[in-house]
Design a protein around this motif. Structure first.
Motif, PDB file in Angstrom:
ATOM      1  N   VAL A 112     -19.450 -61.714 -87.271  1.00 21.59           N
ATOM      2  CA  VAL A 112     -20.614 -61.108 -87.919  1.00 21.59           C
ATOM      3  C   VAL A 112     -21.760 -61.029 -86.917  1.00 21.59           C
ATOM      4  CG1 VAL A 112     -22.297 -61.320 -89.799  1.00 21.59           C
ATOM      5  CG2 VAL A 112     -19.943 -62.110 -90.135  1.00 21.59           C
ATOM      6  N   ALA A 113     -22.367 -59.843 -86.841  1.00 16.49           N
ATOM      7  CA  ALA A 113     -23.562 -59.651 -86.020  1.00 16.49           C
ATOM      8  C   ALA A 113     -24.454 -58.659 -86.761  1.00 16.49           C
ATOM      9  CB  ALA A 113     -23.218 -59.122 -84.638  1.00 16.49           C
ATOM     10  N   GLY A 114     -25.648 -59.128 -87.132  1.00 18.99           N
ATOM     11  CA  GLY A 114     -26.542 -58.259 -87.902  1.00 18.99           C
ATOM     12  C   GLY A 114     -25.863 -57.844 -89.190  1.00 18.99           C
ATOM     13  N   LYS A 115     -25.805 -56.521 -89.454  1.00 20.56           N
ATOM     14  CA  LYS A 115     -25.179 -56.008 -90.667  1.00 20.56           C
ATOM     15  C   LYS A 115     -23.703 -55.685 -90.462  1.00 20.56           C
ATOM     16  CE  LYS A 115     -29.450 -54.046 -92.458  1.00 20.56           C
ATOM     17  NZ  LYS A 115     -30.140 -52.840 -92.904  1.00 20.56           N
ATOM     18  N   THR A 154     -27.440 -62.553 -82.718  1.00 21.37           N
ATOM     19  CA  THR A 154     -26.436 -63.609 -82.626  1.00 21.37           C
ATOM     20  C   THR A 154     -25.109 -63.117 -83.169  1.00 21.37           C
ATOM     21  OG1 THR A 154     -28.175 -65.251 -82.986  1.00 21.37           O
ATOM     22  CG2 THR A 154     -25.926 -65.995 -83.309  1.00 21.37           C
ATOM     23  N   LEU A 155     -24.042 -63.495 -82.498  1.00 22.07           N
ATOM     24  CA  LEU A 155     -22.696 -63.249 -82.990  1.00 22.07           C
ATOM     25  C   LEU A 155     -22.229 -64.534 -83.654  1.00 22.07           C
ATOM     26  CD1 LEU A 155     -20.062 -61.564 -83.153  1.00 22.07           C
ATOM     27  CD2 LEU A 155     -19.424 -62.607 -80.955  1.00 22.07           C
ATOM     28  N   ILE A 156     -21.836 -64.436 -84.921  1.00 23.54           N
ATOM     29  CA  ILE A 156     -21.344 -65.598 -85.655  1.00 23.54           C
ATOM     30  C   ILE A 156     -19.843 -65.416 -85.844  1.00 23.54           C
ATOM     31  CG2 ILE A 156     -21.470 -66.921 -87.798  1.00 23.54           C
ATOM     32  CD1 ILE A 156     -24.377 -65.761 -88.036  1.00 23.54           C
ATOM     33  N   VAL A 157     -19.095 -66.424 -85.460  1.00 22.71           N
ATOM     34  CA  VAL A 157     -17.641 -66.407 -85.569  1.00 22.71           C
ATOM     35  C   VAL A 157     -17.262 -67.483 -86.576  1.00 22.71           C
ATOM     36  CG1 VAL A 157     -15.478 -66.700 -84.322  1.00 22.71           C
ATOM     37  CG2 VAL A 157     -17.451 -65.675 -83.161  1.00 22.71           C
ATOM     38  N   ARG A 158     -16.552 -67.049 -87.636  1.00 21.40           N
ATOM     39  CA  ARG A 158     -16.159 -67.986 -88.695  1.00 21.40           C
ATOM     40  C   ARG A 158     -14.645 -67.999 -88.870  1.00 21.40           C
ATOM     41  NH1 ARG A 158     -20.477 -65.320 -92.204  1.00 21.40           N
ATOM     42  NH2 ARG A 158     -22.329 -66.519 -91.688  1.00 21.40           N
ATOM     43  N   MET A 159     -14.152 -69.184 -89.161  1.00 19.93           N
ATOM     44  CA  MET A 159     -12.748 -69.378 -89.525  1.00 19.93           C
ATOM     45  C   MET A 159     -12.719 -70.585 -90.448  1.00 19.93           C
ATOM     46  SD  MET A 159     -11.394 -70.985 -85.936  1.00 19.93           S
ATOM     47  CE  MET A 159     -12.448 -69.960 -84.951  1.00 19.93           C
ATOM     48  N   TYR A 166     -23.116 -67.362 -81.013  1.00 18.88           N
ATOM     49  CA  TYR A 166     -23.392 -67.068 -79.611  1.00 18.88           C
ATOM     50  C   TYR A 166     -24.525 -66.050 -79.525  1.00 18.88           C
ATOM     51  CZ  TYR A 166     -18.631 -68.829 -79.776  1.00 18.88           C
ATOM     52  OH  TYR A 166     -17.521 -69.580 -80.058  1.00 18.88           O
ATOM     53  N   PRO A 167     -25.485 -66.267 -78.637  1.00 15.78           N
ATOM     54  CA  PRO A 167     -26.575 -65.301 -78.485  1.00 15.78           C
ATOM     55  C   PRO A 167     -26.043 -64.011 -77.865  1.00 15.78           C
ATOM     56  CG  PRO A 167     -26.693 -66.963 -76.762  1.00 15.78           C
ATOM     57  CD  PRO A 167     -25.598 -67.385 -77.701  1.00 15.78           C
ATOM     58  N   LEU A 168     -26.518 -62.874 -78.355  1.00 18.12           N
ATOM     59  CA  LEU A 168     -26.014 -61.590 -77.876  1.00 18.12           C
ATOM     60  C   LEU A 168     -26.869 -60.938 -76.791  1.00 18.12           C
ATOM     61  CD1 LEU A 168     -24.698 -59.956 -81.166  1.00 18.12           C
ATOM     62  CD2 LEU A 168     -23.367 -60.718 -79.182  1.00 18.12           C
ATOM     63  N   ALA A 169     -28.001 -61.514 -76.457  1.00 13.63           N
ATOM     64  CA  ALA A 169     -28.897 -60.878 -75.484  1.00 13.63           C
ATOM     65  C   ALA A 169     -28.182 -60.543 -74.180  1.00 13.63           C
ATOM     66  CB  ALA A 169     -30.105 -61.770 -75.218  1.00 13.63           C
ATOM     67  N   GLY A 170     -27.471 -61.479 -73.610  1.00 21.25           N
ATOM     68  CA  GLY A 170     -26.771 -61.223 -72.350  1.00 21.25           C
ATOM     69  C   GLY A 170     -25.616 -60.255 -72.505  1.00 21.25           C
TER      70      GLY A 170
END
Length: 186
Positions: A112-115, A154-159, A166-170
């Motif tokens: 998940v990232a943003g919408k 931010t990228l959110i990884v769920r399981m 993880y921050p997405l800026a870079g």
């Protein structure tokens, strides 16, 4: 000599009177002095959080391009998205706390990232680090899948039993190059 003795006596008496008047000061003056003393005390500093050494890196190995997030020069990143233009595949790899997931399990992986939200069927493997697993999922190469990295901060990884972010800026700074090599192979 007698005058000198009287003078010293007069000074001593005057000092005694002044000391008596100082000790007879109202009690309300003490808190003001205490407040001044407390204000001058140095504040105890909280320990500063160490900056996260992990960064986004774009790498190439043979016909595979990888956008990876981890410590520079570490053999394994904590998150990676790899594309193989020749095979028309995009693979997501995440290392996470094992929680409910064990090596060999099929895993519902959600990014998940943003919408934007991407749900994938993944497989779990044993990680090099005790108490962690590596989860991998592959999908057909499609530019829309890469749009996930353009949304939010931010990228959110769920399981099951674990969630990582993880921050997405870079990643955003490297996304144009990654998209180009994935979709054109150059």
């Amino acid at each position: 000599m007698g005058a000198w003795h009287v003078s010293r006596m007069a000074v001593a008496t005057a000092l005694a009177v002044m000391l008596a008047s100082l000790t007879a000061m109202p009690v309300t003056a003490a808190p003001k002095d205490k407040a001044k003393t407390e204000a001058k005390k140095p504040e105890t500093k909280k320990p500063e959080a160490k900056p996260d050494p992990r960064v986004w890196v774009l790498a190439k190995a043979e016909d595979t391009y990888v956008l990876r997030y981890g410590t520079p020069r570490a053999p394994d990143p904590v998150f990676a998205v790899a594309c193989q233009p020749g095979a028309q595949l995009i693979q997501f790899t995440v290392e996470a706390a094992s929680g409910k997931v064990k090596a060999g399990d099929g895993v519902a992986l959600t990014l998940v990232a943003g919408k934007r939200r991407l749900e994938l069927a993944a497989s779990a493997f044993r990680a090099a680090t005790e108490g962690r697993v590596v989860v991998e999922a592959a999908v057909s190469l499609d530019g829309r899948v890469l749009d996930l990295f353009t949304e939010g901060e931010t990228l959110i990884v769920r399981m099951p039993g674990a969630s990582e972010s993880y921050p997405l800026a870079g990643a955003k700074a490297k996304l144009a190059d990654f998209r180009r090599v994935c979709l054109t192979g150059r």
